[in-house]
Design a protein around this motif. Structure first.
Motif: not given
Length: 248
Positions: A191-197, A231-239
């Motif tokens: 959740l923390l990583v998703v928020s930062v991303a 950023t969107l790629v990173w966010l997708y992976i973290e989701f």
């Protein structure tokens, strides 16, 4: 000028000098949006190959895994080159998007086999997060102040360092448990990583807006689109990671 630069500390003052040509030689919002759409379309198209390869026949997982590794390595190298040399973005950003598509298509299929429906959920959450933060940014609810940028960049750097340490530890048969495992701590970390991303999207919006207002060179449209795609790629992976932990 420092406010404009803070989105990427690797860029020099010269990068952001206004174009001395006509208006057609300068960065525009419409141009950046169009190029972002092109990059995301490339990601989607190239991801279809490893995705269909695995979903049609799980025995192809080995080949898809090789494609994902190749895509990840090529994407990382190109991302570093573009970050240090923004003028290469018009030529390298589409190749980066294609490489990331191979990577995302394969890992999405792997997650989908274990957690049916998770890929579509991750896509919906990623796009929904982007739309929500864009609305919040345009309405002034979130402002990319210098302190905000420093906080987000510092948190992003800390997460990258943690991932790097975990990657090195994997060669010795160990890892940092909460990064990959579920449980309260693991879910909280995700959740923390998703928020930062997600907050990195605000830096991208601010970067693009300031670039347009400053009359940055035309090639910065591709660089802005590239930054947003990263950023969107990173966010997708973290989701994907967060949803898998919640499923477990």
């Amino acid at each position: 000028m420092m406010e404009f630069r803070s989105g990427n500390p690797m860029l020099s003052d010269k990068t952001f000098e206004p174009s001395i040509g006509t208006q057609a030689d300068r960065m525009t919002l419409d141009g950046t949006v169009n190029k972002t759409g092109i990059l995301l379309l490339i990601v989607a198209l190239t991801s279809a190959w490893p995705w269909s390869m695995v979903m049609q026949n799980p025995d192809n997982a080995g080949m898809a895994n090789m494609l994902s590794i190749a895509g990840a390595i090529i994407g990382l190298v190109l991302a570093l080159v573009i970050s240090f040399k923004p003028h290469t973005a018009p030529y390298l950003a589409p190749i980066y998007a294609a490489a990331e598509g191979l990577f995302l298509g394969a890992i999405s299929a792997f997650f989908e086999l274990r957690y049916p429906g998770i890929a579509l959920q991750a896509v919906a959450l990623t796009l929904g997060t982007m739309a929500t933060l864009l609305l919040a940014y345009k309405s002034g609810l979130i402002r990319a102040t210098e302190n905000f940028k420093l906080m987000v960049i510092s948190a992003t750097g800390a997460i990258c360092l943690l991932y790097l340490v975990s990657f090195i530890m994997s060669f010795f048969g160990t890892s940092i448990p909460f990064i990959h495992q579920g449980g309260v701590i693991g879910i909280g970390f995700s959740l923390l990583v998703v928020s930062v991303a997600a907050l990195n999207l605000v830096l991208d919006f601010d970067f693009i807006e300031n670039g347009v207002n400053s009359g940055a060179p035309k090639h910065m449209e591709w660089y802005g689109a590239f930054s947003l795609t990263v950023t969107l790629v990173w966010l997708y992976i973290e989701f994907l990671r967060l949803l898998s932990k919640l499923r477990d």
